[in-house]
Every structure is written in C-alpha cells, then in structure tokens.
Design a protein around this motif. Structure first.
Motif, short mmCIF file in Angstrom:
data_model
loop_
_atom_site.label_atom_id
_atom_site.label_comp_id
_atom_site.label_asym_id
_atom_site.label_seq_id
_atom_site.Cartn_x
_atom_site.Cartn_y
_atom_site.Cartn_z
N HIS A 77 0.81 -1.21 0.00
CA HIS A 77 0.00 0.00 0.00
C HIS A 77 0.85 1.28 0.00
CE1 HIS A 77 -3.85 1.98 0.41
NE2 HIS A 77 -3.39 2.71 1.41
N PHE A 78 2.06 1.17 0.52
CA PHE A 78 2.96 2.33 0.59
C PHE A 78 4.08 2.23 -0.46
CE2 PHE A 78 0.94 1.84 4.71
CZ PHE A 78 0.38 3.09 4.85
N TYR A 79 3.76 1.68 -1.62
CA TYR A 79 4.72 1.53 -2.71
C TYR A 79 5.36 2.86 -3.08
CZ TYR A 79 1.41 3.63 -5.92
OH TYR A 79 0.58 4.51 -6.56
N VAL A 80 4.65 3.94 -2.88
CA VAL A 80 5.14 5.27 -3.26
C VAL A 80 6.49 5.57 -2.61
CG1 VAL A 80 4.65 7.74 -3.07
CG2 VAL A 80 2.82 6.15 -3.62
N MET A 81 6.68 5.11 -1.40
CA MET A 81 7.90 5.40 -0.66
C MET A 81 9.15 4.91 -1.39
SD MET A 81 6.54 7.07 1.69
CE MET A 81 7.84 7.36 2.85
N ASP A 82 9.04 3.81 -2.13
CA ASP A 82 10.20 3.25 -2.83
C ASP A 82 10.26 3.59 -4.31
OD1 ASP A 82 11.14 1.96 -0.51
OD2 ASP A 82 9.77 0.28 -0.84
N HIS A 83 9.27 4.32 -4.80
CA HIS A 83 9.20 4.60 -6.24
C HIS A 83 8.87 6.06 -6.53
CE1 HIS A 83 9.35 0.30 -7.03
NE2 HIS A 83 8.45 0.16 -6.05
N ARG A 84 9.37 6.95 -5.72
CA ARG A 84 9.02 8.37 -5.86
C ARG A 84 9.36 8.93 -7.25
NH1 ARG A 84 11.27 9.27 -0.12
NH2 ARG A 84 9.38 9.13 1.12
N GLN A 85 10.58 8.73 -7.67
CA GLN A 85 11.01 9.30 -8.96
C GLN A 85 10.27 8.68 -10.14
OE1 GLN A 85 12.80 11.94 -9.44
NE2 GLN A 85 13.31 12.24 -7.29
N PRO A 86 10.21 7.34 -10.25
CA PRO A 86 9.49 6.76 -11.39
C PRO A 86 8.00 7.11 -11.38
CG PRO A 86 10.80 5.07 -10.30
CD PRO A 86 10.88 6.31 -9.47
N LEU A 87 7.41 7.16 -10.20
CA LEU A 87 5.99 7.51 -10.11
C LEU A 87 5.76 8.96 -10.50
CD1 LEU A 87 3.13 6.64 -9.43
CD2 LEU A 87 3.61 7.20 -7.04
N ALA A 88 6.62 9.85 -10.04
CA ALA A 88 6.50 11.26 -10.42
C ALA A 88 6.64 11.42 -11.93
CB ALA A 88 7.55 12.10 -9.69
N ALA A 89 7.56 10.68 -12.53
CA ALA A 89 7.74 10.74 -13.98
C ALA A 89 6.51 10.20 -14.70
CB ALA A 89 8.99 9.96 -14.39
N ALA A 90 5.93 9.12 -14.19
CA ALA A 90 4.73 8.53 -14.81
C ALA A 90 3.54 9.48 -14.70
CB ALA A 90 4.41 7.18 -14.16
N ILE A 91 3.38 10.12 -13.57
CA ILE A 91 2.28 11.07 -13.39
C ILE A 91 2.47 12.27 -14.31
CG2 ILE A 91 1.23 12.71 -11.76
CD1 ILE A 91 1.80 10.57 -9.56
N THR A 92 3.70 12.76 -14.40
CA THR A 92 3.99 13.89 -15.29
C THR A 92 3.71 13.52 -16.73
OG1 THR A 92 5.65 14.74 -13.76
CG2 THR A 92 5.79 15.49 -16.04
N ALA A 93 4.12 12.33 -17.14
CA ALA A 93 3.88 11.88 -18.52
C ALA A 93 2.39 11.74 -18.80
CB ALA A 93 4.61 10.56 -18.77
N ALA A 94 1.66 11.21 -17.84
CA ALA A 94 0.21 11.05 -18.01
C ALA A 94 -0.47 12.40 -18.14
CB ALA A 94 -0.38 10.26 -16.83
N MET A 95 -0.03 13.36 -17.36
CA MET A 95 -0.62 14.70 -17.41
C MET A 95 -0.30 15.37 -18.74
SD MET A 95 -0.01 15.95 -13.50
CE MET A 95 -0.65 17.58 -13.77
N ARG A 96 0.92 15.23 -19.20
CA ARG A 96 1.30 15.83 -20.50
C ARG A 96 0.52 15.20 -21.65
NH1 ARG A 96 7.57 16.24 -19.07
NH2 ARG A 96 7.52 18.35 -18.24
N SER A 97 0.39 13.89 -21.58
CA SER A 97 -0.35 13.18 -22.62
C SER A 97 -1.82 13.58 -22.63
CB SER A 97 -0.22 11.67 -22.39
OG SER A 97 -1.02 10.96 -23.29
N ALA A 98 -2.39 13.73 -21.46
CA ALA A 98 -3.80 14.12 -21.34
C ALA A 98 -4.03 15.54 -21.84
CB ALA A 98 -4.27 13.99 -19.90
N ALA A 99 -3.04 16.40 -21.67
CA ALA A 99 -3.18 17.80 -22.08
C ALA A 99 -2.98 17.99 -23.58
CB ALA A 99 -2.19 18.67 -21.31
N ALA A 100 -2.34 17.02 -24.20
CA ALA A 100 -2.03 17.14 -25.65
C ALA A 100 -3.26 16.98 -26.52
CB ALA A 100 -0.99 16.11 -26.05
#
Length: 64
Positions: free
Chosen positions: A41-64
C-alpha cells in the motif's frame, strides 16, 4: 468525469487490489490505464522518482 484518468497502485497492496483500482474505469469517459509498482500500500515510498515521472507523462499526454 469527462477527463482522462490514470490509476497507480502497488502490486502487493492487500488493502486495495487490482479489481478496486480498475473500478475507477466506471468514473471516467477516458480511462488511461493502470500502472502498478512493486510494493504494498505504501509503494510510493520506494518509487518516488518513477511515479512522479509517470504522473507527469500522463498529465502531459492528457493535455495534448
């Protein structure tokens, strides 16, 4: 919701399983998919950078 929606979760999360994560599909007209990471449930703690990159990519893709 008439917006793109991406869902993220931990592969070994005992609180929120894949079926519950996928249930978000019912709340959007544009489901962008489920992305899972190693961990519980706390996977975020070990994957901060990849998760932040995935969220950023999803947001950019959604905005395009």
């Amino acid at each position: 919701m008439p917006v793109p929606l991406s869902v993220f979760g931990g592969r070994r999360d005992k609180l929120i399983g894949e079926d519950r994560l996928l249930s978000w599909r019912a709340f959007t007209t544009h489901f962008r998919g489920l992305e899972r990471y190693e961990g519980d449930h706390f996977y975020v703690m070990d994957h901060r950078q990849p998760l932040a990159a995935a969220i950023t990519a999803a947001m950019r893709s959604a905005a395009a």
